[in-house]
Design an enzyme around this catalytic site. Sequence first.
Site, short mmCIF file in Angstrom:
data_model
loop_
_atom_site.label_atom_id
_atom_site.label_comp_id
_atom_site.label_asym_id
_atom_site.label_seq_id
_atom_site.Cartn_x
_atom_site.Cartn_y
_atom_site.Cartn_z
N ARG A 84 -0.41 -2.19 -6.76
CA ARG A 84 -0.69 -3.28 -5.82
C ARG A 84 -1.66 -4.28 -6.44
NH1 ARG A 84 -1.05 -4.81 -0.27
NH2 ARG A 84 -3.17 -5.21 0.45
N LYS A 99 -1.89 -2.13 7.49
CA LYS A 99 -3.30 -1.98 7.80
C LYS A 99 -3.70 -2.98 8.88
CE LYS A 99 -7.80 -1.49 5.55
NZ LYS A 99 -8.52 -1.54 4.27
N ARG A 110 0.86 -1.18 0.00
CA ARG A 110 0.00 0.00 0.00
C ARG A 110 0.90 1.24 0.00
NH1 ARG A 110 -1.97 -3.63 3.89
NH2 ARG A 110 -4.06 -4.44 3.45
N HIS A 139 -3.85 -9.28 3.72
CA HIS A 139 -5.31 -9.29 3.83
C HIS A 139 -5.73 -10.11 5.05
CE1 HIS A 139 -5.81 -8.49 -0.76
NE2 HIS A 139 -5.71 -7.38 -0.08
N HIS A 186 -2.08 2.49 -5.84
CA HIS A 186 -2.80 1.25 -5.51
C HIS A 186 -3.00 0.38 -6.74
CE1 HIS A 186 -4.63 -0.62 -2.03
NE2 HIS A 186 -5.60 -1.08 -2.80
N TYR A 228 -9.36 -11.29 -6.79
CA TYR A 228 -8.45 -11.24 -7.94
C TYR A 228 -8.66 -12.42 -8.87
CZ TYR A 228 -6.15 -7.42 -5.52
OH TYR A 228 -5.90 -6.23 -4.91
#
Length: 292
Positions: free
Chosen positions: A226, A158, A133, A249, A223, A258
Amino acid sequence: MTPLRQRMLHDMEIRNLADNTQKSYLIQVASFTRHFHRSPELLGPDEIRAWLIHLREERKLAPGSLGPTIGALRFLYRVTLKRDWSDEDFPLPKKPVRLPVILSFDEVTTFFDAIPSLKHRAILMTAYAAGLRVSEVVHLKVTDIDSKRMVIRVRQGKGRKDRYVMLSPRLLEVLRTYWQDAHPREWLFPGNIPGQPISRDAVGLACQLARKRSGIQKPITPHSLRHAFATHLLETGTDVRRIQLLMGHRSLSTTSKYLRIATSTVCATASPFDLLPHPAPIPFPPPASEYF
């Protein structure tokens, strides 16, 4: 600062919410209370619904932009004010599901070639090579690059979680060239303010200038790199679980999106139509001249 604002701030600090989340929540609650000119202790579900309608119809905010508002009000009333309210008291609009636009391998190469600054090129190459990120890239420190183990340490990503990602040998060459030119000490990518890393806005601006120089028509943000990282890994056979760990994640379902955009796993799948026996050729009508 009012006592209620101080209590909410303490509640967020105790739960170790990210600094950006704390700032956002305080801004959202302040806007809510200014709209009604009353303390939030005197407001309830009716005012919350009216506020959300105002944001949608008057300010024209997209459904996805209401998430921070809902999160802030839920935290205020459920945690700080200890109101026993249900999710229905904080109606969250359903967001339309849109797939990200993915750059091809060639487009990523063209994009990088259009970045004139060595520093900006190193930043954006790091974002792609490690799937980081933008907030994670700008907060990298020199000591986070471990060339012995060939890993990059991502500090407090995150969800306030540390993780390790791969250090590409090719990226290591780029970073060594950049280091020899810039000699950063603490932050790998320092900003204009002494002792501070480069800002996310500065990286975003460099990204937009490079997109214009490259001539690529697709939208490109940090992003986007990414997204390209995850998709390209999936298309080259990397396991979804491993991609989840690299991306940081929390849920595998987040990574699984994805699967819908990886052309080698979706669009390259043979259609059952191709398995049908070839039908007899369709007879074409004779040319119009033969009717005379």
